[in-house]
Design an enzyme around this catalytic site. Structure first.
Site, short mmCIF file in Angstrom:
data_model
loop_
_atom_site.label_atom_id
_atom_site.label_comp_id
_atom_site.label_asym_id
_atom_site.label_seq_id
_atom_site.Cartn_x
_atom_site.Cartn_y
_atom_site.Cartn_z
N CYS A 46 0.75 -1.15 -0.02
CA CYS A 46 -0.05 0.10 0.00
C CYS A 46 0.81 1.23 0.10
O CYS A 46 1.21 1.61 1.28
CB CYS A 46 -1.04 -0.05 1.31
SG CYS A 46 -1.94 1.43 1.48
N CYS B 96 -0.48 4.29 2.23
CA CYS B 96 -0.22 3.91 3.59
C CYS B 96 1.08 4.06 3.96
O CYS B 96 1.37 4.61 5.35
CB CYS B 96 -0.98 2.57 4.07
SG CYS B 96 -2.18 1.90 3.33
N ASP B 97 2.06 3.54 3.34
CA ASP B 97 3.32 3.49 3.66
C ASP B 97 4.52 4.48 3.07
O ASP B 97 5.58 4.51 3.57
CB ASP B 97 3.70 2.07 3.65
CG ASP B 97 3.13 1.14 4.49
OD1 ASP B 97 2.67 1.56 5.58
OD2 ASP B 97 2.84 -0.20 4.05
#
Ligand code: NAP
Length: 301
Positions: A130, A133-134
């Site tokens: 992701c 997200c990261d």
């Protein structure tokens, strides 16, 4: 007992909830992870009619609020079983059992793994599924994305704004994703396309320090010194728990046409987990509308 239980609170499931509530049916939506489905991982949606730009997370929140506002109930519980008792369907979650007149399966899909040694061990230690997200953890670092679909292209574009350098590794020399995104990537100074290549090893002891890629044509190996590897090699439909009532194709997709009917009367399927030509936000929403309309017709018959 609910009129309709919807399994999955992604764009298909929540759109189905909106349509079902507008037809005055009682609706429970069960979601295993977080509402929004995979779209929450998309940094910028540019291809949904009228909305020129919106983040996936924003889109998901607004859709969720809309469904709640119309009176849908949403619970975060994983559905593990479905039983057909004729006019009543029994939906079993990890927390409870629910009776429904009709069920809509809008479970979407999960990340496909790359299938390279140490992938699991290094997940969260440099390997991610992701980018939104990261990605932030890799500011000004060198990273790689693997895949050639829309997710990989969009992830690479997103990461090119954060990271020092982005390698996009793809096993062929043409992309499955949209040409517009590929063209934008080619203009990025800090993006290098590593085509006809596969990831053959993940390097690093406690954390990822690099990936070995092998050129499929020449067999030559090369090490890319990256701190992050974003795997975007597609998705696997989440239908296994419904196999007894729903026909699955060879790839695990629930076999259904535009009307979203499955082989079990009263059980419908909507979104990315169904057999279809185009898996997009707009087609997931369209499926949700169709499945709910068909479920309402079934209940009213
Ligand atoms: P996808 O379209 O299925 O693409 C997966 C990519 O990964 C393909 O390029 C495939 O290569 C490659 N691949 C598969 N297995 C591999 C392996 N083991 N090793 C290396 N490469 C591998 O998946 P996606 O990009 O996640 O997209 C899923 C669906 O969501 C698509 O329909 C996509 O259009 C849609 N989507 C839409 C948007 C949007 O509308 N904005 C955004 C994201 C995703 P090959 O091409 O060689 O098969």
């Amino acid at each position: 007992m609910y009129d309709i239980v919807i399994v999955g609170a992604g764009p298909a499931g929540l759109t189905a909830a909106i349509y079902a509530r507008r037809a005055a049916k009682s609706v429970l939506v069960l979601e295993a992870k977080a509402w929004g489905g995979q779209i929450i991982n998309t940094p910028d949606i540019e291809n949904y009619p009228v909305v020129a730009h919106v983040s996936g997370a924003d889109f998901a929140n607004r859709l969720y609020e809309q469904a709640l506002g119309l009176g849908a109930e949403v619970k975060l519980e994983k559905v593990i079983g479905l039983e057909d008792r004729g006019t009543v369907k029994l939906v079993r979650s990890t927390a409870a059992e629910y009776e429904a007149g009709a069920v809509i399966l809008a479970t979407g899909s999960e990340n496909r793994k790359l299938g390279v040694d140490r992938e699991q061990e290094l997940t969260g230690k440099g390997v991610s599924y992701c980018a939104t997200c990261d990605g932030n953890f890799f500011r000004r670092r060198d990273v790689a994305v693997v895949g050639g679909g829309n997710t990989a292209l969009e992830d690479a574009l997103y990461l090119s704004e954060l990271a020092n350098k982005v390698y996009l590794i793809h096993r062929r020399d043409s992309f499955r994703g949209e040409e517009a995104s590929a063209a934008r990537l080619k203009e990025k100074q800090n993006v290098e396309l590593v085509l006809n290549s596969t990831v053959t090893a993940l390097l690093g002891d406690k954390r990822l320090t690099g990936v070995e890629v092998t050129d499929k044509l020449s067999g030559e190996k090369r090490v890319l010194e990256v701190k992050g590897l974003f795997v975007a090699v597609g998705r696997i439909p989440e239908n296994e728990n419904f196999r007894a009532l729903v026909q699955l194709d060879g790839s695990g997709y629930a076999v259904a046409g535009e009307d979203c009917h499955t082989r079990t009367p009263g059980v419908f399927v909507a979104g990315d987990n169904r057999t279809k030509e185009l898996r997009q936000l707009v087609t997931a929403a369209a499926d949700g509308a169709m499945a709910a309309t068909e479920a309402v017709k079934y209940l009213n018959a």
